[in-house]
Design a protein around this motif. Structure first.
Motif, PDB file in Angstrom:
ATOM      1  N   GLY A  26       0.819  -1.213   0.000  1.00  0.00           N
ATOM      2  CA  GLY A  26       0.000   0.000   0.000  1.00  0.00           C
ATOM      3  C   GLY A  26       0.850   1.259   0.000  1.00  0.00           C
ATOM      4  N   VAL A  27       0.232   2.369  -0.234  1.00  0.00           N
ATOM      5  CA  VAL A  27       0.889   3.665  -0.196  1.00  0.00           C
ATOM      6  C   VAL A  27       0.526   4.332   1.123  1.00  0.00           C
ATOM      7  N   ILE A  28       1.532   4.655   1.908  1.00  0.00           N
ATOM      8  CA  ILE A  28       1.285   5.157   3.250  1.00  0.00           C
ATOM      9  C   ILE A  28       1.073   6.665   3.254  1.00  0.00           C
ATOM     10  N   ASP A  29       2.033   7.401   2.747  1.00  0.00           N
ATOM     11  CA  ASP A  29       1.923   8.856   2.827  1.00  0.00           C
ATOM     12  C   ASP A  29       2.431   9.542   1.560  1.00  0.00           C
ATOM     13  N   GLY A  30       2.567   8.773   0.484  1.00  0.00           N
ATOM     14  CA  GLY A  30       3.051   9.336  -0.763  1.00  0.00           C
ATOM     15  C   GLY A  30       4.560   9.366  -0.872  1.00  0.00           C
ATOM     16  N   ALA A  31       5.285   9.140   0.226  1.00  0.00           N
ATOM     17  CA  ALA A  31       6.735   9.119   0.201  1.00  0.00           C
ATOM     18  C   ALA A  31       7.234   7.737  -0.194  1.00  0.00           C
ATOM     19  N   ILE A  37       7.924  -6.040  -2.452  1.00  0.00           N
ATOM     20  CA  ILE A  37       6.819  -5.868  -3.388  1.00  0.00           C
ATOM     21  C   ILE A  37       6.046  -7.170  -3.555  1.00  0.00           C
ATOM     22  N   ALA A  38       6.759  -8.303  -3.582  1.00  0.00           N
ATOM     23  CA  ALA A  38       6.085  -9.576  -3.823  1.00  0.00           C
ATOM     24  C   ALA A  38       6.789 -10.707  -3.106  1.00  0.00           C
ATOM     25  N   GLU A  39       5.996 -11.695  -2.731  1.00  0.00           N
ATOM     26  CA  GLU A  39       6.480 -12.963  -2.202  1.00  0.00           C
ATOM     27  C   GLU A  39       5.902 -14.068  -3.077  1.00  0.00           C
ATOM     28  N   GLU A  40       6.755 -14.790  -3.769  1.00  0.00           N
ATOM     29  CA  GLU A  40       6.316 -15.841  -4.679  1.00  0.00           C
ATOM     30  C   GLU A  40       6.895 -17.172  -4.230  1.00  0.00           C
ATOM     31  N   ASN A  41       6.149 -18.247  -4.440  1.00  0.00           N
ATOM     32  CA  ASN A  41       6.625 -19.529  -3.940  1.00  0.00           C
ATOM     33  C   ASN A  41       7.733 -20.138  -4.795  1.00  0.00           C
ATOM     34  N   LYS A  42       8.026 -19.511  -5.954  1.00  0.00           N
ATOM     35  CA  LYS A  42       9.130 -19.997  -6.766  1.00  0.00           C
ATOM     36  C   LYS A  42      10.024 -18.858  -7.254  1.00  0.00           C
ATOM     37  N   VAL A  49       8.848  -1.833 -14.977  1.00  0.00           N
ATOM     38  CA  VAL A  49       8.401  -0.751 -14.115  1.00  0.00           C
ATOM     39  C   VAL A  49       7.900   0.387 -14.987  1.00  0.00           C
ATOM     40  N   ASP A  50       6.720   0.918 -14.657  1.00  0.00           N
ATOM     41  CA  ASP A  50       6.149   2.068 -15.350  1.00  0.00           C
ATOM     42  C   ASP A  50       5.682   3.058 -14.295  1.00  0.00           C
ATOM     43  N   GLY A  51       6.497   4.076 -14.034  1.00  0.00           N
ATOM     44  CA  GLY A  51       6.185   4.978 -12.930  1.00  0.00           C
ATOM     45  C   GLY A  51       6.221   4.212 -11.628  1.00  0.00           C
ATOM     46  N   ASP A  52       5.107   4.240 -10.879  1.00  0.00           N
ATOM     47  CA  ASP A  52       5.020   3.495  -9.630  1.00  0.00           C
ATOM     48  C   ASP A  52       4.298   2.157  -9.790  1.00  0.00           C
ATOM     49  N   THR A  53       4.038   1.760 -11.024  1.00  0.00           N
ATOM     50  CA  THR A  53       3.446   0.451 -11.302  1.00  0.00           C
ATOM     51  C   THR A  53       4.546  -0.551 -11.613  1.00  0.00           C
ATOM     52  N   VAL A  54       4.457  -1.734 -11.015  1.00  0.00           N
ATOM     53  CA  VAL A  54       5.458  -2.780 -11.181  1.00  0.00           C
ATOM     54  C   VAL A  54       4.759  -4.056 -11.620  1.00  0.00           C
ATOM     55  N   ALA A  55       5.290  -4.705 -12.660  1.00  0.00           N
ATOM     56  CA  ALA A  55       4.774  -6.005 -13.087  1.00  0.00           C
ATOM     57  C   ALA A  55       5.922  -6.989 -13.148  1.00  0.00           C
ATOM     58  N   TRP A  56       5.625  -8.252 -12.859  1.00  0.00           N
ATOM     59  CA  TRP A  56       6.678  -9.268 -12.856  1.00  0.00           C
ATOM     60  C   TRP A  56       6.112 -10.603 -13.298  1.00  0.00           C
ATOM     61  N   GLY A  57       7.013 -11.486 -13.717  1.00  0.00           N
ATOM     62  CA  GLY A  57       6.657 -12.849 -14.081  1.00  0.00           C
ATOM     63  C   GLY A  57       7.361 -13.831 -13.188  1.00  0.00           C
ATOM     64  N   ARG A  66       1.462  -4.768  -9.579  1.00  0.00           N
ATOM     65  CA  ARG A  66       1.097  -3.911  -8.446  1.00  0.00           C
ATOM     66  C   ARG A  66       0.990  -2.488  -8.944  1.00  0.00           C
ATOM     67  N   ASN A  67      -0.188  -1.881  -8.763  1.00  0.00           N
ATOM     68  CA  ASN A  67      -0.410  -0.539  -9.288  1.00  0.00           C
ATOM     69  C   ASN A  67       0.119   0.526  -8.325  1.00  0.00           C
ATOM     70  N   ALA A  68      -0.012   1.781  -8.723  1.00  0.00           N
ATOM     71  CA  ALA A  68       0.548   2.878  -7.935  1.00  0.00           C
ATOM     72  C   ALA A  68      -0.138   3.026  -6.586  1.00  0.00           C
ATOM     73  N   ALA A  69      -1.347   2.496  -6.451  1.00  0.00           N
ATOM     74  CA  ALA A  69      -2.046   2.554  -5.169  1.00  0.00           C
ATOM     75  C   ALA A  69      -1.624   1.440  -4.224  1.00  0.00           C
ATOM     76  N   GLY A  70      -0.799   0.512  -4.702  1.00  0.00           N
ATOM     77  CA  GLY A  70      -0.313  -0.564  -3.850  1.00  0.00           C
ATOM     78  C   GLY A  70      -1.124  -1.836  -3.913  1.00  0.00           C
ATOM     79  N   THR A  71      -2.048  -1.954  -4.857  1.00  0.00           N
ATOM     80  CA  THR A  71      -2.883  -3.153  -4.996  1.00  0.00           C
ATOM     81  C   THR A  71      -2.263  -4.109  -6.002  1.00  0.00           C
ATOM     82  N   THR A  72      -2.106  -5.375  -5.622  1.00  0.00           N
ATOM     83  CA  THR A  72      -1.525  -6.386  -6.487  1.00  0.00           C
ATOM     84  C   THR A  72      -2.617  -7.241  -7.113  1.00  0.00           C
TER      85      THR A  72
END
Length: 333
Positions: A26-31, A37-42, A49-57, A66-72
């Motif tokens: 999540g985003v706490i205070d904008g800082a 960011i992620a915990e994966e079993n493998k 990365v696009d701005g504050d959005t992160v995608a992974w495989g 995970r979007n800029a609001a912190g939702t995965t």
């Protein structure tokens, strides 16, 4: 530890029993905040990365964002490892064996935009979508372009063991073990070619020492040499003008294997691996004044690295019981 061994270790990192979940910080205070960011079993491999959005495989076929609001969100689950991704304003693109697919950033059905494309890796969006087909034999790799209509054009062929790929407004840039070019093959090259035609091929440098991990800024191409001239693990990050010329040493990574590199206006960030497994993230000023570890973890391999304006992100492939269950991390600059 050589590159082939590291690849095998990354491929083997799925042999564990821990159950993993993605972590919504999540985003706490904008800082900016250092985060898992992620915990994966493998573990995780591909990263974008696009701005504050992160995608992974992941090696077990998940694409998550995970979007800029912190939702995965889990975007898709394939029956294949996900090693390369790209992103634009609406979609995430990813490669599986034989195909390149697209899925909406907000979730939804995935669609195939190109099929029968061999072993696609290293997706890059620059107007069209560019990728490298690793190939299924000696010098069977190629650089390809997919236009908006889904047509696939081979730009450069005869590449053996492509290990770095980047694209700017004019050219594609490739690092490899070999490229077939008249009048004779070019060994361990870094080369460029026009991104619309693939011809002519320009050799920027050859006889490099396991070149890999290309990235660009406005004027320069940055790349990794994984070993030194004696093929010992004293490689590092190098820089050269996009037109070729003198190679500048940005940082040397003594006794470890550099794996991937990202740059911003001031610094290079390079992931390294060691044997026994130990991942590290090194930050080094682009002026060549040295570098230092800013993160490390025993028992794992650090893989892809990317940056945005405020932070650096990297993926972790597990080769042992994960000490902290992290597979994608973020560290503020």
């Amino acid at each position: 530890m050589n590159r082939a061994l590291a690849l095998l270790l990354l491929a083997a990192c799925g042999a564990r029993t821990q159950l993993g979940v993605t972590h919504d910080a999540g985003v706490i205070d904008g800082a900016c905040h250092d985060e898992v960011i992620a915990e994966e079993n493998k573990g995780a491999g591909g990263l974008v990365v696009d701005g504050d959005t992160v995608a992974w495989g992941t090696p077990d076929g998940f694409v998550r964002l995970r979007n800029a609001a912190g939702t995965t969100t889990t975007l898709v689950h394939e029956d294949d490892a996900i090693g390369s991704l790209e992103i634009d304003a609406t979609s995430v693109y990813y490669a599986v064996t034989g195909a390149i697919r697209r899925v909406p950033r907000v979730g939804g059905a995935a669609t195939t935009i190109a099929s029968n494309v061999g072993s696609p890796v290293a997706l890059v969006l620059r107007g069209d979508l560019y990728f490298v087909d690793y190939g299924g034999g000696i010098a069977a790799g190629s650089v390809n372009r997919i236009d908006n209509a889904g047509n696939v054009t081979k730009l450069v062929v005869g590449i053996d063991t492509p290990s770095g790929f980047a694209v700017d407004d004019d050219n594609v840039y490739v690092a490899a073990e070999l490229v077939l070019s008249n009048p004779s093959p070019i060994e361990a090259p870094l080369f460029s070619a026009p991104k619309n035609t693939g011809d002519p091929l320009t050799t920027l440098r050859q006889s490099l020492f396991q070149p890999a991990g290309l990235t660009l800024d406005e004027s320069n191409v940055y790349f990794i040499e994984q070993v030194d001239s004696h093929y010992e693990e004293h490689g590092g990050v190098r820089a050269m003008a996009k037109t070729g010329g003198v190679i500048k040493n940005v940082v040397t990574t003594n006794g470890v294997l550099p794996w991937d590199v990202a740059v911003d206006a001031k610094d290079a960030y390079v992931t390294t691996t060691a044997d026994p497994p130990r991942g590290a993230l090194v930050r080094a000023p682009l002026d060549g004044s040295g570098g230092s570890e800013i993160a490390s973890t025993d028992g794992v391999l650090y893989a892809a690295v990317r940056t945005n304006a405020s932070a650096v992100f990297w993926t972790i492939g597990w080769v042992d019981t994960p000490p902290d269950h992290a597979s994608v991390r973020k560290k503020c600059k």
